[in-house]
Scaffold this motif. Structure first.
Motif, PDB file in Angstrom:
ATOM      1  N   GLN A  36       0.829  -1.212   0.000  1.00 26.45           N
ATOM      2  CA  GLN A  36       0.000   0.000   0.000  1.00 26.45           C
ATOM      3  C   GLN A  36       0.863   1.261   0.000  1.00 26.45           C
ATOM      4  OE1 GLN A  36      -3.622   0.818   0.252  1.00 26.45           O
ATOM      5  NE2 GLN A  36      -3.502  -1.093  -0.906  1.00 26.45           N
ATOM      6  N   ILE A  37       0.338   2.297  -0.649  1.00 25.19           N
ATOM      7  CA  ILE A  37       0.981   3.609  -0.666  1.00 25.19           C
ATOM      8  C   ILE A  37       0.020   4.578   0.014  1.00 25.19           C
ATOM      9  CG2 ILE A  37       1.866   5.464  -2.155  1.00 25.19           C
ATOM     10  CD1 ILE A  37       2.207   3.228  -4.364  1.00 25.19           C
ATOM     11  N   GLU A  38       0.508   5.348   0.977  1.00 29.10           N
ATOM     12  CA  GLU A  38      -0.348   6.334   1.655  1.00 29.10           C
ATOM     13  C   GLU A  38      -0.501   7.553   0.756  1.00 29.10           C
ATOM     14  OE1 GLU A  38      -2.029   5.936   4.572  1.00 29.10           O
ATOM     15  OE2 GLU A  38      -1.263   3.868   4.503  1.00 29.10           O
ATOM     16  N   GLY A  39      -1.250   7.394  -0.308  1.00 26.65           N
ATOM     17  CA  GLY A  39      -1.342   8.443  -1.317  1.00 26.65           C
ATOM     18  C   GLY A  39      -2.695   9.102  -1.382  1.00 26.65           C
ATOM     19  N   SER A  40      -2.906   9.868  -2.457  1.00 27.39           N
ATOM     20  CA  SER A  40      -4.156  10.588  -2.664  1.00 27.39           C
ATOM     21  C   SER A  40      -5.315   9.615  -2.861  1.00 27.39           C
ATOM     22  CB  SER A  40      -4.033  11.471  -3.904  1.00 27.39           C
ATOM     23  OG  SER A  40      -3.024  12.427  -3.702  1.00 27.39           O
ATOM     24  N   LYS A  41      -6.502  10.095  -2.483  1.00 32.76           N
ATOM     25  CA  LYS A  41      -7.686   9.225  -2.534  1.00 32.76           C
ATOM     26  C   LYS A  41      -8.636   9.572  -3.670  1.00 32.76           C
ATOM     27  CE  LYS A  41      -6.859   6.612   1.046  1.00 32.76           C
ATOM     28  NZ  LYS A  41      -6.391   5.248   0.752  1.00 32.76           N
ATOM     29  N   LYS A  42      -8.485  10.792  -4.213  1.00 30.75           N
ATOM     30  CA  LYS A  42      -9.351  11.206  -5.319  1.00 30.75           C
ATOM     31  C   LYS A  42      -8.470  11.820  -6.397  1.00 30.75           C
ATOM     32  CE  LYS A  42     -13.322  12.024  -2.312  1.00 30.75           C
ATOM     33  NZ  LYS A  42     -14.257  13.029  -1.788  1.00 30.75           N
ATOM     34  N   VAL A  43      -8.352  11.117  -7.506  1.00 34.34           N
ATOM     35  CA  VAL A  43      -7.305  11.433  -8.472  1.00 34.34           C
ATOM     36  C   VAL A  43      -7.885  11.636  -9.874  1.00 34.34           C
ATOM     37  CG1 VAL A  43      -5.161  10.563  -9.506  1.00 34.34           C
ATOM     38  CG2 VAL A  43      -5.674  10.077  -7.094  1.00 34.34           C
ATOM     39  N   LEU A  44      -7.438  12.709 -10.521  1.00 35.56           N
ATOM     40  CA  LEU A  44      -7.762  12.953 -11.928  1.00 35.56           C
ATOM     41  C   LEU A  44      -6.515  12.694 -12.766  1.00 35.56           C
ATOM     42  CD1 LEU A  44      -9.405  14.144 -14.349  1.00 35.56           C
ATOM     43  CD2 LEU A  44      -8.645  16.414 -13.588  1.00 35.56           C
ATOM     44  N   VAL A  45      -6.621  11.848 -13.780  1.00 36.88           N
ATOM     45  CA  VAL A  45      -5.499  11.608 -14.682  1.00 36.88           C
ATOM     46  C   VAL A  45      -5.897  12.080 -16.087  1.00 36.88           C
ATOM     47  CG1 VAL A  45      -3.891   9.925 -15.657  1.00 36.88           C
ATOM     48  CG2 VAL A  45      -4.749   9.614 -13.316  1.00 36.88           C
ATOM     49  N   ILE A  46      -5.138  13.042 -16.601  1.00 37.75           N
ATOM     50  CA  ILE A  46      -5.378  13.591 -17.934  1.00 37.75           C
ATOM     51  C   ILE A  46      -4.362  12.927 -18.866  1.00 37.75           C
ATOM     52  CG2 ILE A  46      -5.464  15.730 -19.302  1.00 37.75           C
ATOM     53  CD1 ILE A  46      -5.771  17.128 -16.390  1.00 37.75           C
ATOM     54  N   GLY A  47      -4.855  12.080 -19.766  1.00 38.31           N
ATOM     55  CA  GLY A  47      -3.961  11.228 -20.576  1.00 38.31           C
ATOM     56  C   GLY A  47      -3.844   9.872 -19.909  1.00 38.31           C
ATOM     57  N   ALA A  48      -5.021   9.294 -19.564  1.00 37.18           N
ATOM     58  CA  ALA A  48      -5.075   8.156 -18.628  1.00 37.18           C
ATOM     59  C   ALA A  48      -5.107   6.791 -19.293  1.00 37.18           C
ATOM     60  CB  ALA A  48      -6.333   8.295 -17.750  1.00 37.18           C
ATOM     61  N   SER A  49      -5.078   6.736 -20.618  1.00 40.71           N
ATOM     62  CA  SER A  49      -5.407   5.467 -21.274  1.00 40.71           C
ATOM     63  C   SER A  49      -4.218   4.631 -21.725  1.00 40.71           C
ATOM     64  CB  SER A  49      -6.309   5.739 -22.481  1.00 40.71           C
ATOM     65  OG  SER A  49      -5.719   6.704 -23.333  1.00 40.71           O
ATOM     66  N   THR A  50      -3.037   5.238 -21.820  1.00 38.97           N
ATOM     67  CA  THR A  50      -1.850   4.487 -22.235  1.00 38.97           C
ATOM     68  C   THR A  50      -0.625   5.041 -21.491  1.00 38.97           C
ATOM     69  OG1 THR A  50      -1.445   5.993 -24.101  1.00 38.97           O
ATOM     70  CG2 THR A  50      -2.696   4.002 -24.591  1.00 38.97           C
ATOM     71  N   GLY A  51       0.487   4.353 -21.614  1.00 35.52           N
ATOM     72  CA  GLY A  51       1.780   4.863 -21.160  1.00 35.52           C
ATOM     73  C   GLY A  51       1.829   5.241 -19.690  1.00 35.52           C
ATOM     74  N   PHE A  52       2.492   6.373 -19.429  1.00 34.41           N
ATOM     75  CA  PHE A  52       2.699   6.804 -18.049  1.00 34.41           C
ATOM     76  C   PHE A  52       1.405   7.218 -17.342  1.00 34.41           C
ATOM     77  CE2 PHE A  52       7.137   7.525 -19.556  1.00 34.41           C
ATOM     78  CZ  PHE A  52       7.780   6.765 -18.596  1.00 34.41           C
ATOM     79  N   GLY A  53       0.472   7.787 -18.093  1.00 33.91           N
ATOM     80  CA  GLY A  53      -0.793   8.202 -17.484  1.00 33.91           C
ATOM     81  C   GLY A  53      -1.602   7.001 -17.018  1.00 33.91           C
ATOM     82  N   LEU A  54      -1.665   5.983 -17.856  1.00 31.18           N
ATOM     83  CA  LEU A  54      -2.357   4.746 -17.479  1.00 31.18           C
ATOM     84  C   LEU A  54      -1.701   4.127 -16.245  1.00 31.18           C
ATOM     85  CD1 LEU A  54      -4.304   2.333 -18.027  1.00 31.18           C
ATOM     86  CD2 LEU A  54      -2.545   1.436 -19.580  1.00 31.18           C
ATOM     87  N   ALA A  55      -0.386   4.068 -16.241  1.00 33.20           N
ATOM     88  CA  ALA A  55       0.336   3.511 -15.090  1.00 33.20           C
ATOM     89  C   ALA A  55       0.046   4.332 -13.826  1.00 33.20           C
ATOM     90  CB  ALA A  55       1.835   3.474 -15.376  1.00 33.20           C
ATOM     91  N   SER A  56      -0.133   5.637 -13.994  1.00 35.15           N
ATOM     92  CA  SER A  56      -0.455   6.505 -12.848  1.00 35.15           C
ATOM     93  C   SER A  56      -1.846   6.177 -12.307  1.00 35.15           C
ATOM     94  CB  SER A  56      -0.412   7.979 -13.271  1.00 35.15           C
ATOM     95  OG  SER A  56       0.828   8.297 -13.852  1.00 35.15           O
TER      96      SER A  56
END
Ligand code: NAD
Ligand code: NA
Length: 396
Positions: A36-56
């Motif tokens: 687990q990562i103690e990270g953000s709980k509500k996230v917007l990813v712009i460019g979310a479908s491939t590559g680094f954005g998808l991985a994010s």
């Protein structure tokens, strides 16, 4: 239908839904295996479908149980014609997220437009209230500025003088010399308009004035530096000017977010095979040599390993975020290690059509490229009849 790769130039015209799904499952399993990562709980990813954005998006969801909104520009399937890979990736991701009880919705359209920004804000207001992390990971050759109506096209060219070096056609393995002519005057301005920070800033301005940024909200965009070998065509070329602008914009945005205790960063990531990077001359040869060296040294990473490490060891490490002297997060640290770069530079001199399959990881490059489209993925039956008409469960 039975789906096979159909190559045209540097792109593949088909995508395999089951292969894309398997890629997603593999990435989810990797993230879960790292804890687990103690990270953000509500996230917007712009460019979310491939590559680094998808991985994010995968790392936020499966590393921190985050609710995610994804924005991307992908082609839906038609009867007898496959969707673009990002469509199948998103369908598989949202399916897996929903099964895990995670909120996941997405918007397909031009992220550079006012319309898609407003649609995203309405979705956040209705479902999440506020968001605390915004990942900006667009890679596009063209942008229409919504304020001016002008359409800008980016180019990947050197500035001031021609650049000659080796390159490889990774489909055939043929290494050849190329000369790339320098850009025209307005190419720099246009490339900065497409791949610089202007649209990132517009997104944050709109999100902030709509009141959907939570206190402490952080935004991260991705950049690249790379070695001297590729400098003329990358970091000191037109695209490098855009990255300079993107990096400067991080400071502008950080200032604007001070009153909500927010922050903005650029993360410099490793060179990887993606649809975007395959189109840049010289880079595929560099990547195939880099992969060879990094795999031999056991420090090779793909998009998911890079982003998982970015989240766990940089963004949400329980302490302050480490940056370089220019305020940038560096997750390209292993790529840029002097010993790695020295080995790549030596191999570069030796690289020919005859030697490359031996001294470089051309096979790894090709596999990664096919994987982008869901092909050549382990444990997928490519002889099976598959349904190309896949729907994205969380598409708004
Ligand atoms: P990619 O092509 O895999 O992903 C691009 C994403 O942007 C996709 O989700 C696509 O749907 C989306 N997109 C493109 N145009 C859009 C539009 N008009 N509206 C909405 N969505 C749109 O690219 P990538 O390699 O993951 O690149 C992402 C970022 O990472 C870029 O800034 C790139 O420069 C940077 N980066 C890449 C590398 C590399 O080697 N690939 C290395 C370091 C940094
Ligand atoms: Na991306």
């Amino acid at each position: 239908m039975i789906i096979e790769p159909k190559m045209r130039g540097f792109i593949c015209l088909t995508a395999h839904p089951i292969g894309c799904e398997q890629n997603i499952i593999n990435q989810i399993n990797y993230v879960k295996s790292k804890g687990q990562i103690e990270g953000s709980k509500k996230v917007l990813v712009i460019g979310a479908s491939t590559g680094f954005g998808l991985a994010s998006r995968i790392t936020a969801a499966f590393g921190s149980n985050a609710a995610t909104v994804g924005v991307y520009f992908e082609k839906p399937p038609q009867e007898g014609k496959t969707a673009s890979p990002g469509w199948y990736n998103t369908a598989a991701f949202e399916d897996q997220a929903h099964k895990a009880g995670l909120y996941a919705k997405s918007i397909n359209g031009d992220a550079f437009s006012d319309e898609i920004k407003q649609k995203t804000i309405e979705l956040i207001k209705a479902d999440l209230g506020q968001i605390d992390l915004i990942i900006y990971s667009l890679a596009s050759p063209v942008r229409t500025n919504p304020k001016t109506g002008v359409t800008h096209r980016s180019v990947l060219k050197p500035i001031g003088q021609p650049f000659s070096n080796k390159t490889v056609d990774f489909h055939t393995g043929v290494v050849s010399d190329i000369t790339i002519q320098p850009c025209a005057d307005d190419d720099i301005e246009n490339t900065v308009a497409v791949m610089g920070g202007e649209d990132w800033e517009m997104w944050i301005d709109e999100l902030k004035s709509a009141g959907v940024l939570a206190p402490g909200a952080t935004t991260v965009a991705y950049s690249y530096i790379g070695p001297e070998l590729t400098e003329a065509v990358y970091r000191k070329g037109t695209i490098g000017k855009a990255k300079d602008h993107l990096e400067a914009t991080a400071f502008t945005i950080a200032d604007k977010l001070k009153d909500i205790n927010g922050n903005a960063f650029v993360s410099v990531n490793k060179a990887l095979v993606t649809q975007a990077s395959s189109a840049i001359p010289v880079i595929p040869l560099y990547i195939s040599l880099l992969y060879k060296v990094m795999k031999e040294d056991n420090i090779h990473e793909g998009c998911i390993e890079q982003i998982q490490r970015l989240f766990q060891q940089r963004l949400f490490n329980g302490s302050s975020i480490p940056t370089d002297e220019k305020g940038r997060i560096r997750i390209d640290d292993w790529e840029m290690r002097p010993d790695v770069q020295a080995k790549v530079a030596e191999l570069w001199k030796q690289a020919t059509t005859e030697s490359l399959s031996e001294i470089g990881d051309l096979a790894g490059y090709k596999t990664d490229f096919l994987n982008l489209f869901g092909f050549d993925v382990a444990n997928v039956d490519y002889n099976a009849d598959v349904n190309e008409m896949v729907e994205i469960p969380g598409l708004v």
